[in-house]
Design a protein around this motif. Structure first.
Motif, PDB file in Angstrom:
ATOM      1  N   GLY A 158      26.600  38.403  29.770  1.00 18.95           N
ATOM      2  CA  GLY A 158      26.385  37.362  30.765  1.00 18.95           C
ATOM      3  C   GLY A 158      26.771  37.846  32.142  1.00 18.95           C
ATOM      4  O   GLY A 158      26.575  39.024  32.465  1.00 18.95           O
ATOM      5  N   THR A 159      27.372  36.961  32.932  1.00 22.25           N
ATOM      6  CA  THR A 159      27.734  37.302  34.304  1.00 22.25           C
ATOM      7  C   THR A 159      29.125  36.799  34.650  1.00 22.25           C
ATOM      8  O   THR A 159      29.610  35.820  34.088  1.00 22.25           O
ATOM      9  N   LEU A 160      29.743  37.511  35.580  1.00 25.21           N
ATOM     10  CA  LEU A 160      30.949  37.040  36.257  1.00 25.21           C
ATOM     11  C   LEU A 160      30.508  36.582  37.633  1.00 25.21           C
ATOM     12  O   LEU A 160      29.665  37.232  38.262  1.00 25.21           O
ATOM     13  N   TRP A 161      31.050  35.485  38.128  1.00 28.29           N
ATOM     14  CA  TRP A 161      30.669  34.984  39.451  1.00 28.29           C
ATOM     15  C   TRP A 161      31.910  34.582  40.222  1.00 28.29           C
ATOM     16  O   TRP A 161      32.943  34.268  39.645  1.00 28.29           O
ATOM     17  N   ASP A 162      31.771  34.601  41.535  1.00 26.30           N
ATOM     18  CA  ASP A 162      32.877  34.195  42.392  1.00 26.30           C
ATOM     19  C   ASP A 162      32.341  33.870  43.786  1.00 26.30           C
ATOM     20  O   ASP A 162      31.324  34.414  44.211  1.00 26.30           O
ATOM     21  N   LEU A 163      33.043  32.965  44.486  1.00 26.43           N
ATOM     22  CA  LEU A 163      32.791  32.681  45.892  1.00 26.43           C
ATOM     23  C   LEU A 163      33.888  33.370  46.677  1.00 26.43           C
ATOM     24  O   LEU A 163      35.070  33.121  46.430  1.00 26.43           O
ATOM     25  N   GLN A 164      33.511  34.256  47.609  1.00 25.95           N
ATOM     26  CA  GLN A 164      34.515  35.067  48.290  1.00 25.95           C
ATOM     27  C   GLN A 164      34.344  35.054  49.802  1.00 25.95           C
ATOM     28  O   GLN A 164      33.234  34.958  50.319  1.00 25.95           O
ATOM     29  N   TYR A 165      35.467  35.178  50.467  1.00 23.89           N
ATOM     30  CA  TYR A 165      35.528  35.424  51.899  1.00 23.89           C
ATOM     31  C   TYR A 165      36.705  36.351  52.120  1.00 23.89           C
ATOM     32  O   TYR A 165      37.796  36.060  51.614  1.00 23.89           O
ATOM     33  N   PRO A 166      36.556  37.458  52.778  1.00 19.85           N
ATOM     34  CA  PRO A 166      35.323  37.941  53.398  1.00 19.85           C
ATOM     35  C   PRO A 166      34.354  38.514  52.359  1.00 19.85           C
ATOM     36  O   PRO A 166      34.725  38.750  51.215  1.00 19.85           O
ATOM     37  N   GLU A 167      33.137  38.754  52.800  1.00 25.96           N
ATOM     38  CA  GLU A 167      32.121  39.331  51.925  1.00 25.96           C
ATOM     39  C   GLU A 167      32.566  40.724  51.484  1.00 25.96           C
ATOM     40  O   GLU A 167      32.957  41.544  52.325  1.00 25.96           O
ATOM     41  N   PRO A 168      32.519  41.024  50.185  1.00 25.11           N
ATOM     42  CA  PRO A 168      32.935  42.348  49.733  1.00 25.11           C
ATOM     43  C   PRO A 168      31.934  43.417  50.164  1.00 25.11           C
ATOM     44  O   PRO A 168      30.743  43.146  50.305  1.00 25.11           O
ATOM     45  N   THR A 169      32.446  44.625  50.373  1.00 23.56           N
ATOM     46  CA  THR A 169      31.576  45.728  50.778  1.00 23.56           C
ATOM     47  C   THR A 169      30.912  46.412  49.588  1.00 23.56           C
ATOM     48  O   THR A 169      29.901  47.078  49.753  1.00 23.56           O
ATOM     49  N   ASP A 170      31.499  46.265  48.394  1.00 14.51           N
ATOM     50  CA  ASP A 170      30.925  46.877  47.202  1.00 14.51           C
ATOM     51  C   ASP A 170      31.439  46.165  45.949  1.00 14.51           C
ATOM     52  O   ASP A 170      32.240  45.229  46.030  1.00 14.51           O
ATOM     53  N   ALA A 171      30.978  46.629  44.790  1.00 14.76           N
ATOM     54  CA  ALA A 171      31.322  45.990  43.515  1.00 14.76           C
ATOM     55  C   ALA A 171      32.816  46.073  43.209  1.00 14.76           C
ATOM     56  O   ALA A 171      33.403  45.112  42.693  1.00 14.76           O
ATOM     57  N   LEU A 172      33.452  47.198  43.517  1.00  8.67           N
ATOM     58  CA  LEU A 172      34.887  47.324  43.238  1.00  8.67           C
ATOM     59  C   LEU A 172      35.700  46.355  44.082  1.00  8.67           C
ATOM     60  O   LEU A 172      36.655  45.747  43.598  1.00  8.67           O
ATOM     61  N   GLU A 173      35.314  46.181  45.343  1.00  5.43           N
ATOM     62  CA  GLU A 173      36.016  45.211  46.180  1.00  5.43           C
ATOM     63  C   GLU A 173      35.784  43.788  45.666  1.00  5.43           C
ATOM     64  O   GLU A 173      36.689  42.958  45.661  1.00  5.43           O
ATOM     65  N   PHE A 174      34.566  43.501  45.217  1.00  3.91           N
ATOM     66  CA  PHE A 174      34.276  42.195  44.627  1.00  3.91           C
ATOM     67  C   PHE A 174      35.213  41.930  43.450  1.00  3.91           C
ATOM     68  O   PHE A 174      35.795  40.851  43.337  1.00  3.91           O
ATOM     69  N   LEU A 175      35.379  42.916  42.579  1.00  2.00           N
ATOM     70  CA  LEU A 175      36.249  42.744  41.410  1.00  2.00           C
ATOM     71  C   LEU A 175      37.709  42.586  41.817  1.00  2.00           C
ATOM     72  O   LEU A 175      38.425  41.745  41.268  1.00  2.00           O
ATOM     73  N   ARG A 176      38.171  43.389  42.764  1.00  2.00           N
ATOM     74  CA  ARG A 176      39.570  43.282  43.212  1.00  2.00           C
ATOM     75  C   ARG A 176      39.855  41.925  43.852  1.00  2.00           C
ATOM     76  O   ARG A 176      40.947  41.377  43.707  1.00  2.00           O
ATOM     77  N   GLN A 177      38.883  41.361  44.583  1.00  2.00           N
ATOM     78  CA  GLN A 177      39.056  40.056  45.219  1.00  2.00           C
ATOM     79  C   GLN A 177      38.911  38.898  44.233  1.00  2.00           C
ATOM     80  O   GLN A 177      39.349  37.787  44.510  1.00  2.00           O
ATOM     81  N   HIS A 178      38.291  39.147  43.097  1.00  5.22           N
ATOM     82  CA  HIS A 178      38.016  38.090  42.109  1.00  5.22           C
ATOM     83  C   HIS A 178      39.302  37.824  41.328  1.00  5.22           C
ATOM     84  O   HIS A 178      39.638  38.539  40.394  1.00  5.22           O
ATOM     85  N   ASP A 179      40.028  36.764  41.722  1.00  4.92           N
ATOM     86  CA  ASP A 179      41.341  36.529  41.109  1.00  4.92           C
ATOM     87  C   ASP A 179      41.446  35.203  40.368  1.00  4.92           C
ATOM     88  O   ASP A 179      42.505  34.842  39.891  1.00  4.92           O
ATOM     89  N   ASP A 180      40.354  34.474  40.241  1.00  9.33           N
ATOM     90  CA  ASP A 180      40.381  33.181  39.570  1.00  9.33           C
ATOM     91  C   ASP A 180      39.587  33.279  38.273  1.00  9.33           C
ATOM     92  O   ASP A 180      38.372  33.141  38.267  1.00  9.33           O
ATOM     93  N   GLY A 181      40.282  33.501  37.181  1.00  3.60           N
ATOM     94  CA  GLY A 181      39.616  33.703  35.903  1.00  3.60           C
ATOM     95  C   GLY A 181      39.527  32.477  35.028  1.00  3.60           C
ATOM     96  O   GLY A 181      39.197  32.580  33.852  1.00  3.60           O
ATOM     97  N   ARG A 182      39.784  31.292  35.579  1.00  4.22           N
ATOM     98  CA  ARG A 182      39.810  30.109  34.710  1.00  4.22           C
ATOM     99  C   ARG A 182      38.466  29.795  34.086  1.00  4.22           C
ATOM    100  O   ARG A 182      38.397  29.140  33.056  1.00  4.22           O
TER     101      ARG A 182
END
Length: 136
Positions: A58-82
């Motif tokens: 499936g997929t992992l999703w998140d709403l983030q600010y600031p916009e991540p520059t790449d996939a690794l930054e997206f994952l590091r910023q993704h801190d809400d796993g509920r």
């Protein structure tokens, strides 16, 4: 999210396709941030259901600010796993659960069947293991 080298199903890890990050930047007229980035990444994971190990896609999703520059930054910023991952398909070794077209189900099973057979190996094309749980 935190990347771990060791697989422990109890830590609810995900393997992700680092090349699959996609999303849109939406302006937010109210709130503390001028916009948010609504991002999604393809992921696979193992879980236990009623005592049986299953492979999920499936997929992992998140709403983030600031916009991540790449996939690794997206994952590091993704801190809400509920919410975990949005499961689109699941294979338990004898039955498939999922929706979509027959072609999509076949694509899922092409990943899920060998994934479950080779448990707990990371499927080709995915990077893992990523978890929301705090480091031990």
């Amino acid at each position: 999210m935190i990347r771990e080298d060791k697989f422990l199903i109890s830590r609810k890890p995900f393997a992700v396709d680092l090349g699959s990050l996609r999303g849109v930047r939406e302006d937010t007229p109210q709130g503390r941030n001028p916009y948010y980035f609504g991002g999604r990444m393809d992921a696979v994971w193992f879980r236990r259901r009623r005592g049986v190990t299953v492979a999920c896609i499936g997929t992992l999703w998140d709403l983030q600010y600031p916009e991540p520059t790449d996939a690794l930054e997206f994952l590091r910023q993704h801190d809400d796993g509920r919410y975990g991952g949005d499961c689109d398909g699941r294979w338990d070794g004898s039955g498939y659960w999922g929706g979509g077209t027959l072609a999509e189900q076949e694509r899922h099973l092409a990943i899920l069947r060998p994934m479950l057979t080779n448990y707990p190996a990371i499927p080709p094309g995915f990077d893992g293991w990523w978890t929301f749980q705090a480091p031990r």
